[in-house]
Motif scaffolding. Structure first.
Motif, PDB file in Angstrom:
ATOM      1  N   UNK A   1      30.946  28.313  42.718  1.00  0.00           N
ATOM      2  CA  UNK A   1      31.285  28.280  44.144  1.00  0.00           C
ATOM      3  C   UNK A   1      30.283  27.416  44.914  1.00  0.00           C
ATOM      4  N   UNK A   2      29.007  27.582  44.623  1.00  0.00           N
ATOM      5  CA  UNK A   2      27.975  26.789  45.309  1.00  0.00           C
ATOM      6  C   UNK A   2      28.158  25.303  45.037  1.00  0.00           C
ATOM      7  N   UNK A   3      28.455  24.959  43.767  1.00  0.00           N
ATOM      8  CA  UNK A   3      28.626  23.550  43.410  1.00  0.00           C
ATOM      9  C   UNK A   3      29.854  22.955  44.086  1.00  0.00           C
ATOM     10  N   UNK A   4      30.936  23.713  44.153  1.00  0.00           N
ATOM     11  CA  UNK A   4      32.150  23.228  44.814  1.00  0.00           C
ATOM     12  C   UNK A   4      31.904  23.022  46.300  1.00  0.00           C
ATOM     13  N   UNK A   5      31.274  23.989  46.936  1.00  0.00           N
ATOM     14  CA  UNK A   5      31.045  23.896  48.375  1.00  0.00           C
ATOM     15  C   UNK A   5      30.077  22.765  48.729  1.00  0.00           C
ATOM     16  N   UNK A   6      29.154  22.458  47.811  1.00  0.00           N
ATOM     17  CA  UNK A   6      28.223  21.351  48.052  1.00  0.00           C
ATOM     18  C   UNK A   6      28.962  20.023  48.151  1.00  0.00           C
ATOM     19  N   UNK A   7      30.118  19.925  47.505  1.00  0.00           N
ATOM     20  CA  UNK A   7      30.949  18.727  47.559  1.00  0.00           C
ATOM     21  C   UNK A   7      32.130  18.901  48.515  1.00  0.00           C
ATOM     22  N   UNK A   8      32.086  19.972  49.332  1.00  0.00           N
ATOM     23  CA  UNK A   8      33.155  20.259  50.299  1.00  0.00           C
ATOM     24  C   UNK A   8      34.512  20.485  49.618  1.00  0.00           C
TER      25      UNK A   8
ATOM     26  N   UNK B   1      30.775  22.556  32.477  1.00  0.00           N
ATOM     27  CA  UNK B   1      31.621  21.360  32.512  1.00  0.00           C
ATOM     28  C   UNK B   1      32.276  21.210  33.877  1.00  0.00           C
ATOM     29  N   UNK B   2      32.749  22.314  34.424  1.00  0.00           N
ATOM     30  CA  UNK B   2      33.400  22.263  35.728  1.00  0.00           C
ATOM     31  C   UNK B   2      32.437  21.775  36.801  1.00  0.00           C
ATOM     32  N   UNK B   3      31.237  22.320  36.794  1.00  0.00           N
ATOM     33  CA  UNK B   3      30.241  21.950  37.801  1.00  0.00           C
ATOM     34  C   UNK B   3      29.921  20.460  37.701  1.00  0.00           C
ATOM     35  N   UNK B   4      29.795  19.957  36.465  1.00  0.00           N
ATOM     36  CA  UNK B   4      29.465  18.545  36.266  1.00  0.00           C
ATOM     37  C   UNK B   4      30.608  17.621  36.655  1.00  0.00           C
ATOM     38  N   UNK B   5      31.819  18.126  36.687  1.00  0.00           N
ATOM     39  CA  UNK B   5      32.999  17.290  36.953  1.00  0.00           C
ATOM     40  C   UNK B   5      33.318  17.163  38.437  1.00  0.00           C
ATOM     41  N   UNK B   6      32.834  18.074  39.261  1.00  0.00           N
ATOM     42  CA  UNK B   6      33.149  18.056  40.699  1.00  0.00           C
ATOM     43  C   UNK B   6      32.598  16.790  41.343  1.00  0.00           C
ATOM     44  N   UNK B   7      33.445  16.102  42.103  1.00  0.00           N
ATOM     45  CA  UNK B   7      32.994  14.910  42.818  1.00  0.00           C
ATOM     46  C   UNK B   7      33.555  14.913  44.240  1.00  0.00           C
ATOM     47  N   UNK B   8      33.364  13.795  44.942  1.00  0.00           N
ATOM     48  CA  UNK B   8      33.764  13.718  46.350  1.00  0.00           C
ATOM     49  C   UNK B   8      35.276  13.648  46.545  1.00  0.00           C
ATOM     50  N   UNK B   9      36.026  13.487  45.459  1.00  0.00           N
ATOM     51  CA  UNK B   9      37.484  13.443  45.544  1.00  0.00           C
ATOM     52  C   UNK B   9      38.124  14.789  45.207  1.00  0.00           C
ATOM     53  N   UNK B  10      37.307  15.751  44.816  1.00  0.00           N
ATOM     54  CA  UNK B  10      37.821  17.039  44.342  1.00  0.00           C
ATOM     55  C   UNK B  10      38.265  17.908  45.509  1.00  0.00           C
ATOM     56  N   UNK B  11      39.501  18.390  45.437  1.00  0.00           N
ATOM     57  CA  UNK B  11      39.986  19.331  46.453  1.00  0.00           C
ATOM     58  C   UNK B  11      39.607  20.760  46.098  1.00  0.00           C
ATOM     59  N   UNK B  12      39.677  21.087  44.801  1.00  0.00           N
ATOM     60  CA  UNK B  12      39.408  22.458  44.389  1.00  0.00           C
ATOM     61  C   UNK B  12      39.092  22.528  42.908  1.00  0.00           C
TER      62      UNK B  12
ATOM     63  N   UNK C   1      43.237  15.122  46.787  1.00  0.00           N
ATOM     64  CA  UNK C   1      44.321  15.373  45.853  1.00  0.00           C
ATOM     65  C   UNK C   1      43.920  15.504  44.403  1.00  0.00           C
ATOM     66  N   UNK C   2      42.675  15.910  44.135  1.00  0.00           N
ATOM     67  CA  UNK C   2      42.232  16.086  42.752  1.00  0.00           C
ATOM     68  C   UNK C   2      41.816  17.534  42.538  1.00  0.00           C
ATOM     69  N   UNK C   3      42.457  18.202  41.581  1.00  0.00           N
ATOM     70  CA  UNK C   3      42.130  19.591  41.261  1.00  0.00           C
ATOM     71  C   UNK C   3      41.569  19.656  39.837  1.00  0.00           C
ATOM     72  N   UNK C   4      40.463  20.341  39.668  1.00  0.00           N
ATOM     73  CA  UNK C   4      39.854  20.519  38.358  1.00  0.00           C
ATOM     74  C   UNK C   4      40.214  21.909  37.862  1.00  0.00           C
ATOM     75  N   UNK C   5      40.909  21.966  36.742  1.00  0.00           N
ATOM     76  CA  UNK C   5      41.381  23.233  36.191  1.00  0.00           C
ATOM     77  C   UNK C   5      40.530  23.626  34.994  1.00  0.00           C
TER      78      UNK C   5
END
Length: 451
Positions: A226-233, A196-207, A154-158
């Motif tokens: 895209x690669x960074x997001x997919x690495x964290x599912x 900044x977006x890539x650094x902010x992605x974590x295991x709670x991030x949905x998108x 339930x966490x979205x990074x905009x």
């Protein structure tokens, strides 16, 4: 019956909807925006002819997009719409924005939506596309909700480059779903906030949600994100507010975006004082069952003849509410048809040529305006929209230019009230409807006002 009686449910007076008065239903409207009585200086009644004459006089005070040099953009663009688009969408077979409740009987409507889906999927670079959304901002939120269902997070990074109106819609909806939105305001810099977006992605991030080109007109390669997001599912959602750009730049789907949404107004739909518009949505094939709205498919009938069906419809009118992916109740069918007709008239070669003309005009305009003393071009990459730093607050400059008959662009101070670091920013859009004379008029007038 008193007004309060309307809140009584059933025969027992104690069972109410929780509102003690009708005013309780409007608590979300700021008090300053509410009337405390009849509208002042408005007569209680007037003849139809008198009202028509009065409203016509008021309308003449407006400066419309065709009245002079026009450089507004930021999600709504002035493009030339061929007269044949309007002619075709007004045919009796098409003239409805509503959705068919016995869809297989409406073969013409289904075929149009099937073609619309095909065009949108190819444009966005996705495997599939659905049969139209309301508009770009609500499509953006639907994508965030879709990512929540897929990832169970339930966490979205905009991105800071996402249109603030889209962010506002997402915040409004997130209040009721519990989604956490990580947001930021942009800066008047050439670079985007992908790092900044890539650094902010974590295991709670949905998108991660990123606009392409973004609110300042900047473009970037989305593949590392895209690669960074997919690495964290997590999923990558790309938002396109200017679909003509995809005739010139790589589509988000080609850069491995999972869901691509956008606003289709640029193609076939005029500015129309802000609506109605048409939302676009496409995604990877594996996520199709989580898409909101409807999906039209092609098949054959009992005699082997080509036919069209409503293959998937996960909106609450068609299935149980708790199973629905969305509460979308109708669609932007007429606007979708206008989009599809315009796309068909252009064809792939025509769209690419249109994109080339837009970009070339924007480059020439940016070069010309950057020569005005006190003006700095923020972008080092853009399609048909770019941002200028005027060195002083842009809002009064825009008003002064409007007084000279020039709609110069959108001031960032208007989009981001209270963000002093953005107050000097002016977003300028140039399309095929902009002439060199328009650009010269803007440059000359801008120089005079800034002097």
């Amino acid at each position: 019956m008193k007004i309060g009686d309307i809140f009584v449910v059933g025969a027992e007076s104690g069972k109410v909807i929780g509102a003690s008065s009708i005013d309780d239903l409007f608590v979300d409207v700021p008090e300053a925006a509410r009337l405390d009585g009849p509208i002042r200086d408005l007569p209680n009644h007037a003849s139809e002819m008198a009202v028509e004459r009065h409203m016509t006089a008021l309308s003449r005070q407006n400066m419309t997009a065709g009245d002079g040099p026009f450089f507004l953009g930021c999600g709504a663009y002035k493009h030339h719409v061929p007269a044949s688009v309007d002619h075709l969408i007004q045919r009796g077979e098409f003239l409805t924005a509503y959705t068919p409740y016995q869809p297989e009987i409406a073969q013409g409507t289904l075929q149009m939506l099937f073609e619309f889906q095909t065009q949108v999927a190819r444009l966005l670079g996705t495997d599939v596309a659905n049969a139209s959304m309301y508009d770009g901002s609500t499509a953006c939120w639907e994508a965030i909700g879709m990512a929540r269902r897929i990832t169970k997070r339930g966490k979205a990074i905009l991105s800071s480059g996402l249109h603030p109106h889209y962010v506002s819609v997402a915040k409004t909806m997130a209040k009721y779903t519990g989604d956490v939105l990580d947001t930021a305001a942009p800066t008047l810099e050439a670079g985007t906030d992908l790092d900044r977006l890539i650094a902010t992605i974590d295991d709670e991030t949905s998108c991660v949600v990123v606009q392409y080109p973004d609110i300042l007109g900047r473009t970037a390669d989305l593949r590392p994100l895209a690669d960074a997001a997919h690495a964290k599912k997590a999923l990558l959602i790309a938002v396109v507010t200017e679909p003509v750009a995809l005739g010139a730049i790589r589509s988000p789907g080609e850069m491995d975006a999972d869901i691509v949404v956008g606003e289709g107004q640029s193609l076939g739909v005029g500015l129309q004082f802000g609506g109605p518009y048409v939302g676009l949505m496409g995604c990877k094939d594996k996520y199709i069952r989580q898409m909101p709205g409807r999906f039209c498919g092609q098949t054959v009938d009992a005699d082997g003849r080509r036919g069209f069906v409503l293959t998937l419809s996960t909106r609450e009118q068609h299935i149980r509410r708790e199973k629905a992916t969305s509460n979308i109740c109708t669609n932007s069918g007429l606007c979708a048809l206008a989009f599809s007709v315009h796309m068909t008239l252009l064809g792939e070669a025509g769209l690419r040529r249109l994109a080339e003309v837009n970009h070339a005009g924007a480059v020439a305009a940016a070069d010309r305006l950057a020569q005005v003393p006190g003006v700095r071009l923020v972008n080092d990459s853009f399609f048909n929209e770019f941002t200028l730093d005027l060195g002083q607050e842009a809002r009064p400059i825009v008003r002064a230019l409007a007084d000279k008959g020039i709609l110069a662009g959108v001031s960032l101070g208007r989009l981001y009230p209270g963000e002093d670091a953005l107050a000097n920013g002016l977003v300028v859009a140039v399309t095929e409807t902009t002439t060199p004379e328009d650009v010269d008029a803007l440059a000359t007038a801008l120089g005079e006002v800034l002097a």
